[in-house]
Design a protein around this motif. Structure first.
Motif, PDB file in Angstrom:
ATOM      1  N   ASN A  35      -3.528  -3.755  11.802  1.00 62.75           N
ATOM      2  CA  ASN A  35      -3.353  -3.866  13.224  1.00 62.75           C
ATOM      3  C   ASN A  35      -4.462  -3.052  13.980  1.00 62.75           C
ATOM      4  OD1 ASN A  35      -2.477  -1.331  13.121  1.00 62.75           O
ATOM      5  ND2 ASN A  35      -0.203  -1.895  13.293  1.00 62.75           N
ATOM      6  N   GLU A  36      -4.162  -2.746  15.345  1.00 58.51           N
ATOM      7  CA  GLU A  36      -5.278  -1.915  15.842  1.00 58.51           C
ATOM      8  C   GLU A  36      -5.327  -0.466  15.495  1.00 58.51           C
ATOM      9  OE1 GLU A  36      -2.649  -3.481  17.198  1.00 58.51           O
ATOM     10  OE2 GLU A  36      -1.440  -1.869  18.099  1.00 58.51           O
ATOM     11  N   MET A  37      -4.219   0.052  14.735  1.00 61.00           N
ATOM     12  CA  MET A  37      -4.090   1.650  14.525  1.00 61.00           C
ATOM     13  C   MET A  37      -4.495   1.699  12.833  1.00 61.00           C
ATOM     14  SD  MET A  37      -0.525   2.804  16.070  1.00 61.00           S
ATOM     15  CE  MET A  37      -0.865   4.312  15.427  1.00 61.00           C
ATOM     16  N   ALA A  38      -4.216   0.478  11.943  1.00 68.30           N
ATOM     17  CA  ALA A  38      -4.293   0.992  10.628  1.00 68.30           C
ATOM     18  C   ALA A  38      -4.302  -0.348  10.011  1.00 68.30           C
ATOM     19  CB  ALA A  38      -3.494   1.964  10.080  1.00 68.30           C
ATOM     20  N   SER A  39      -4.804  -0.078   8.593  1.00 67.33           N
ATOM     21  CA  SER A  39      -4.469  -1.172   7.616  1.00 67.33           C
ATOM     22  C   SER A  39      -3.732  -0.806   6.549  1.00 67.33           C
ATOM     23  CB  SER A  39      -5.778  -1.404   7.235  1.00 67.33           C
ATOM     24  OG  SER A  39      -6.564  -2.305   8.049  1.00 67.33           O
TER      25      SER A  39
ATOM     26  N   THR B 203      -1.258   1.843   0.147  1.00 69.69           N
ATOM     27  CA  THR B 203      -2.169   2.728   0.919  1.00 69.69           C
ATOM     28  C   THR B 203      -2.373   2.461   2.318  1.00 69.69           C
ATOM     29  OG1 THR B 203      -3.364   2.966  -1.351  1.00 69.69           O
ATOM     30  CG2 THR B 203      -4.457   3.677   0.908  1.00 69.69           C
ATOM     31  N   LEU B 204      -2.115   3.417   3.073  1.00 71.84           N
ATOM     32  CA  LEU B 204      -2.380   3.274   4.617  1.00 71.84           C
ATOM     33  C   LEU B 204      -3.726   3.684   4.983  1.00 71.84           C
ATOM     34  CD1 LEU B 204      -1.208   2.811   7.669  1.00 71.84           C
ATOM     35  CD2 LEU B 204      -1.072   5.274   7.695  1.00 71.84           C
ATOM     36  N   ILE B 205      -4.661   2.804   5.518  1.00 66.22           N
ATOM     37  CA  ILE B 205      -6.026   3.089   5.890  1.00 66.22           C
ATOM     38  C   ILE B 205      -6.225   3.201   7.517  1.00 66.22           C
ATOM     39  CG2 ILE B 205      -8.424   2.677   5.554  1.00 66.22           C
ATOM     40  CD1 ILE B 205      -7.437   0.950   3.184  1.00 66.22           C
ATOM     41  N   LEU B 206      -6.735   4.441   7.592  1.00 68.33           N
ATOM     42  CA  LEU B 206      -7.159   4.801   9.339  1.00 68.33           C
ATOM     43  C   LEU B 206      -8.757   4.590   9.034  1.00 68.33           C
ATOM     44  CD1 LEU B 206      -4.924   8.067   9.950  1.00 68.33           C
ATOM     45  CD2 LEU B 206      -4.380   5.606  10.274  1.00 68.33           C
ATOM     46  N   PRO B 207      -9.337   3.642   9.497  1.00 67.32           N
ATOM     47  CA  PRO B 207     -10.821   3.452   9.173  1.00 67.32           C
ATOM     48  C   PRO B 207     -11.647   4.350   9.655  1.00 67.32           C
ATOM     49  CG  PRO B 207      -9.834   1.823  10.802  1.00 67.32           C
ATOM     50  CD  PRO B 207      -8.676   2.733  10.376  1.00 67.32           C
TER      51      PRO B 207
END
Lengths: 113, 109
Positions: free
Chosen positions: B57-61, B72-76
């Protein structure tokens, strides 16, 4: 949408006094949750309501704590009598339906002296 | 409810991707993985959730392994405003979320 609204933001009270925390969930959300957060215990789920009915209050620490949801737009968490160990930040959250994420309010910081 | 395991803290350079791991080896087939974050003094904020497939979404993957035992949470492109405690939660029964200790992400200039 104003989000989940909690009041008051801060409350300082003396031991033994009654404390009432208030929450207005997001309109249309049918689930409401009360959490408590302390440094020692982190975020603890106290109670949750679905369609204004309490579903699970197993997290309520003692009989001194009670929660009500008289209608879909208002809930209260009451502590009577309050004790210093009740000092914490109390969060209210609401959710529209199963599998959706919660929206949290800004919390009420309670200090019992 | 499935329990989750997260590192207590991580550092990330501003502008780089932040990859936050979570283990949930006892997750059940119908349980979702949710991520929230809590910026100091604020209420937790929903980020993303998923069941099996990767989500964005617009915040994370959110990347979930094929066996679903970890994610795994990814903040690009992390910014200083992403400094927060990040909670990985596996949804329990009856729409209840139990928050663990989370990972304190420090984004540094």
């Amino acid at each position: 949408d104003a989000g989940v609204i909690q009041s008051p933001r801060h409350e300082v009270t003396e031991m033994g006094q009654e404390v009432t925390l208030r929450c207005k969930p997001i309109s249309g959300h049918n689930s409401l949750f009360w959490y408590r957060q302390t440094m020692m215990r982190g975020l603890e789920l106290l109670i949750y309501f679905n369609n204004n009915v309490p579903i699970d209050d197993s997290g309520m620490p003692e009989d001194r704590f009670s929660a009500k949801m008289p209608n879909a737009s208002f809930s209260t968490l009451k502590i009577q009598p309050s004790e210093p160990r009740d000092s914490a930040v109390y969060f209210c959250a609401s959710s529209p339906r199963e599998l959706y994420g919660y929206t949290f309010g800004s919390g009420t910081r309670l200090t019992v002296v | 409810d499935a329990k989750t395991t997260q590192p207590p803290s991580m550092d990330c350079a501003e502008g780089r991707a932040a990859n936050l791991p979570c283990n949930h080896s006892t997750i059940s087939g119908n349980e979702y993985v949710y991520w929230y974050r809590q910026i100091h003094s604020q209420g937790p904020q929903y980020i993303i959730h998923g069941l099996k497939n990767n989500e964005t979404n617009e915040m994370a993957s959110l990347i979930i392994t094929e066996d679903r035992k970890s994610s795994t949470l990814i903040l690009p492109h992390a910014t200083l405003r992403d400094t927060a405690v990040y909670y990985c939660i596996v949804k329990g029964n009856f729409n209840k979320f139990y928050f663990g200790s989370g990972t304190k992400l420090n984004v540094k200039p």
